[in-house]
Design a protein around this motif. Structure first.
Motif, PDB file in Angstrom:
ATOM      1  N   ASP A 165     113.907 -63.950  17.354  1.00 42.52           N
ATOM      2  CA  ASP A 165     114.349 -65.049  16.476  1.00 42.52           C
ATOM      3  C   ASP A 165     113.815 -66.393  16.976  1.00 42.52           C
ATOM      4  O   ASP A 165     113.335 -67.218  16.198  1.00 42.52           O
ATOM      5  CB  ASP A 165     115.888 -65.136  16.435  1.00 42.52           C
ATOM      6  CG  ASP A 165     116.537 -63.944  15.743  1.00 42.52           C
ATOM      7  OD1 ASP A 165     115.866 -63.294  14.924  1.00 42.52           O
ATOM      8  OD2 ASP A 165     117.718 -63.665  16.047  1.00 42.52           O
ATOM      9  N   ASN A 166     113.923 -66.618  18.298  1.00 41.52           N
ATOM     10  CA  ASN A 166     113.438 -67.896  18.847  1.00 41.52           C
ATOM     11  C   ASN A 166     111.924 -68.026  18.680  1.00 41.52           C
ATOM     12  O   ASN A 166     111.416 -69.100  18.358  1.00 41.52           O
ATOM     13  CB  ASN A 166     113.799 -68.018  20.332  1.00 41.52           C
ATOM     14  CG  ASN A 166     115.232 -68.456  20.546  1.00 41.52           C
ATOM     15  OD1 ASN A 166     116.053 -68.345  19.644  1.00 41.52           O
ATOM     16  ND2 ASN A 166     115.545 -68.942  21.736  1.00 41.52           N
ATOM     17  N   GLU A 178     110.005 -66.594  16.403  1.00 42.68           N
ATOM     18  CA  GLU A 178     109.643 -66.823  14.996  1.00 42.68           C
ATOM     19  C   GLU A 178     109.974 -68.260  14.572  1.00 42.68           C
ATOM     20  O   GLU A 178     109.214 -68.879  13.832  1.00 42.68           O
ATOM     21  CB  GLU A 178     110.327 -65.786  14.087  1.00 42.68           C
ATOM     22  CG  GLU A 178     109.654 -64.419  14.276  1.00 42.68           C
ATOM     23  CD  GLU A 178     110.279 -63.279  13.478  1.00 42.68           C
ATOM     24  OE1 GLU A 178     111.333 -63.489  12.847  1.00 42.68           O
ATOM     25  OE2 GLU A 178     109.684 -62.172  13.516  1.00 42.68           O
ATOM     26  N   ALA A 179     111.093 -68.780  15.087  1.00 38.17           N
ATOM     27  CA  ALA A 179     111.435 -70.185  14.791  1.00 38.17           C
ATOM     28  C   ALA A 179     110.371 -71.118  15.367  1.00 38.17           C
ATOM     29  O   ALA A 179     109.980 -72.101  14.725  1.00 38.17           O
ATOM     30  CB  ALA A 179     112.802 -70.524  15.366  1.00 38.17           C
ATOM     31  N   ILE A 182     107.213 -70.419  15.920  1.00 42.33           N
ATOM     32  CA  ILE A 182     105.985 -70.291  15.113  1.00 42.33           C
ATOM     33  C   ILE A 182     106.130 -71.121  13.833  1.00 42.33           C
ATOM     34  O   ILE A 182     105.230 -71.868  13.461  1.00 42.33           O
ATOM     35  CB  ILE A 182     105.690 -68.809  14.786  1.00 42.33           C
ATOM     36  CG1 ILE A 182     105.333 -68.055  16.073  1.00 42.33           C
ATOM     37  CG2 ILE A 182     104.558 -68.693  13.760  1.00 42.33           C
ATOM     38  CD1 ILE A 182     105.277 -66.549  15.924  1.00 42.33           C
ATOM     39  N   ASP A 183     107.303 -71.011  13.199  1.00 42.48           N
ATOM     40  CA  ASP A 183     107.557 -71.798  11.976  1.00 42.48           C
ATOM     41  C   ASP A 183     107.376 -73.290  12.219  1.00 42.48           C
ATOM     42  O   ASP A 183     106.962 -74.032  11.341  1.00 42.48           O
ATOM     43  CB  ASP A 183     108.995 -71.586  11.479  1.00 42.48           C
ATOM     44  CG  ASP A 183     109.139 -70.278  10.722  1.00 42.48           C
ATOM     45  OD1 ASP A 183     108.102 -69.673  10.398  1.00 42.48           O
ATOM     46  OD2 ASP A 183     110.296 -69.856  10.483  1.00 42.48           O
ATOM     47  N   LYS A 184     107.736 -73.735  13.431  1.00 41.50           N
ATOM     48  CA  LYS A 184     107.632 -75.178  13.721  1.00 41.50           C
ATOM     49  C   LYS A 184     106.261 -75.550  14.261  1.00 41.50           C
ATOM     50  O   LYS A 184     106.035 -76.700  14.652  1.00 41.50           O
ATOM     51  CB  LYS A 184     108.720 -75.578  14.707  1.00 41.50           C
ATOM     52  CG  LYS A 184     110.091 -75.351  14.086  1.00 41.50           C
ATOM     53  CD  LYS A 184     111.132 -76.327  14.535  1.00 41.50           C
ATOM     54  CE  LYS A 184     112.352 -76.167  13.642  1.00 41.50           C
ATOM     55  NZ  LYS A 184     113.607 -76.184  14.358  1.00 41.50           N
ATOM     56  N   GLY A 185     105.369 -74.587  14.345  1.00 34.39           N
ATOM     57  CA  GLY A 185     103.997 -74.883  14.763  1.00 34.39           C
ATOM     58  C   GLY A 185     103.811 -75.016  16.263  1.00 34.39           C
ATOM     59  O   GLY A 185     102.814 -75.592  16.720  1.00 34.39           O
ATOM     60  N   TYR A 202     102.277 -61.282  18.424  1.00 36.85           N
ATOM     61  CA  TYR A 202     102.021 -62.611  17.846  1.00 36.85           C
ATOM     62  C   TYR A 202     100.863 -63.277  18.581  1.00 36.85           C
ATOM     63  O   TYR A 202     100.959 -63.579  19.767  1.00 36.85           O
ATOM     64  CB  TYR A 202     103.262 -63.497  17.962  1.00 36.85           C
ATOM     65  CG  TYR A 202     104.395 -63.045  17.086  1.00 36.85           C
ATOM     66  CD1 TYR A 202     104.376 -63.275  15.713  1.00 36.85           C
ATOM     67  CD2 TYR A 202     105.497 -62.376  17.622  1.00 36.85           C
ATOM     68  CE1 TYR A 202     105.424 -62.855  14.902  1.00 36.85           C
ATOM     69  CE2 TYR A 202     106.544 -61.946  16.812  1.00 36.85           C
ATOM     70  CZ  TYR A 202     106.500 -62.198  15.453  1.00 36.85           C
ATOM     71  OH  TYR A 202     107.525 -61.775  14.654  1.00 36.85           O
ATOM     72  N   ASP A 216      99.448 -66.229  17.672  1.00 35.82           N
ATOM     73  CA  ASP A 216      99.372 -67.691  17.560  1.00 35.82           C
ATOM     74  C   ASP A 216     100.260 -68.429  18.540  1.00 35.82           C
ATOM     75  O   ASP A 216     100.253 -69.651  18.588  1.00 35.82           O
ATOM     76  CB  ASP A 216      99.765 -68.124  16.140  1.00 35.82           C
ATOM     77  CG  ASP A 216      98.799 -67.558  15.120  1.00 35.82           C
ATOM     78  OD1 ASP A 216      97.674 -67.218  15.531  1.00 35.82           O
ATOM     79  OD2 ASP A 216      99.170 -67.451  13.937  1.00 35.82           O
ATOM     80  N   SER A 275     117.550 -72.056  14.993  1.00 36.39           N
ATOM     81  CA  SER A 275     117.198 -73.202  14.143  1.00 36.39           C
ATOM     82  C   SER A 275     116.962 -74.478  14.967  1.00 36.39           C
ATOM     83  O   SER A 275     116.355 -75.423  14.485  1.00 36.39           O
ATOM     84  CB  SER A 275     118.297 -73.460  13.112  1.00 36.39           C
ATOM     85  OG  SER A 275     119.485 -73.854  13.777  1.00 36.39           O
ATOM     86  N   ASN A 310     113.464 -78.566  18.326  1.00 35.92           N
ATOM     87  CA  ASN A 310     114.130 -79.771  17.831  1.00 35.92           C
ATOM     88  C   ASN A 310     114.365 -80.740  18.996  1.00 35.92           C
ATOM     89  O   ASN A 310     115.363 -80.637  19.703  1.00 35.92           O
ATOM     90  CB  ASN A 310     115.451 -79.367  17.166  1.00 35.92           C
ATOM     91  CG  ASN A 310     116.036 -80.508  16.379  1.00 35.92           C
ATOM     92  OD1 ASN A 310     115.688 -81.669  16.613  1.00 35.92           O
ATOM     93  ND2 ASN A 310     116.917 -80.193  15.454  1.00 35.92           N
TER      94      ASN A 310
END
Ligand SMILES: [Zn+2]
Ligand SMILES: [Zn+2]
Length: 243
Positions: free
Chosen positions: A22-23, A25-26, A28-31, A68, A70, A216, A220
């Motif tokens: 989960d961490n 993938e989060a 990766i989503d944030k680049g 993964y 990336d 999430s 951040n």
């Protein structure tokens, strides 16, 4: 300014809410290009990771790194200062298994020696209300963390000054000499703007991390970034931010 890696995130292996996947993938989503999974060290009575789980985490992370392309995933531990001799809760076997070592003061540990227990659980809290004890405790806490910095290959001191007060100038100097960075933690108030300014008088480098306890929150780092900007930290001294 952009965060390229988050080097302080927690998972269900201690008291985070998400899995390692989960961490990742989060992130990766944030680049992000890199993420470190750093659950609490085994010395923490309430939510420390068990030693054997560190090897499980190693296996999961090795597999996710294959899956993964990336992102680079690091296995770390947020170790605990265990006593006033600068002992931490990480042994040689764990050291060999991990990629990054974080260290911070936390409650929830039980020092082996009575003197350390007394200082940690009695003198430390009451020194916050009894000014004549403050200087003594700051000195003792500072000495303990400097001993740890000199004894172990610590990459990063987490939230320096939270939980136990420190002489940030002395810690920054010792950290720089050993290639240890200081954290501007977005989930805790330390380093504060004032303490960042003190650390800047030494040559130490910084990370700005989320200390995410749920996926999430990974990446951040706005609160930390705001404090860094206010304290005017030169960008080249922040290891995980690019301009
Ligand atoms: Zn912490
Ligand atoms: Zn943490």
């Amino acid at each position: 300014m952009k965060i390229i890696g988050d080097y302080h995130t927690h998972t269900i292996f201690s008291h985070g809410k998400g899995t390692i996947r989960d961490n990742v993938e989060a992130a990766i989503d944030k680049g992000l290009k890199e993420i470190a999974i750093c659950d609490h060290g085994p010395g923490h009575r309430l939510y420390g990771v068990k030693k054997k789980e560190i090897f499980e985490m190693r296996k999961i992370i090795d597999e996710l790194n294959q899956e993964y392309e990336d992102i680079n995933i690091l296995l770390g531990v947020e170790a605990n200062v265990m006593d006033y001799n600068g002992t931490i809760d990480i042994d040689e076997e764990i050291l060999k298994a991990i990629d990054i070592l974080l260290l911070g003061f936390h409650y929830g540990i039980i020092p082996k020696d009575g003197g350390s227990r007394f200082k940690f659980y009695f003198l430390n809290p009451i020194s916050k209300v009894l000014p004549f004890l403050q200087k003594r405790m700051v000195n003792l806490n500072t000495e303990a963390i400097i001993k740890a910095i000199n004894k172990y290959p610590i990459d990063l001191i987490t939230h320096p000054g939270s939980k136990a007060r420190l002489d940030i100038k002395k810690v920054a100097k010792a950290a720089y000499n050993r290639g240890t960075a200081l954290e501007i933690n977005s989930n805790h108030s330390q380093l504060s703007v004032e303490n960042i300014k003190i650390a800047l008088t030494e040559k130490v480098e910084f990370y700005i991390n989320s200390d995410a306890h749920e996926p999430s929150m990974v990446g951040n780092v706005n609160k930390g970034l705001e404090r860094a900007l206010e304290a005017k930290v030169p960008i080249h001294r922040i290891k995980n931010i690019e301009g």
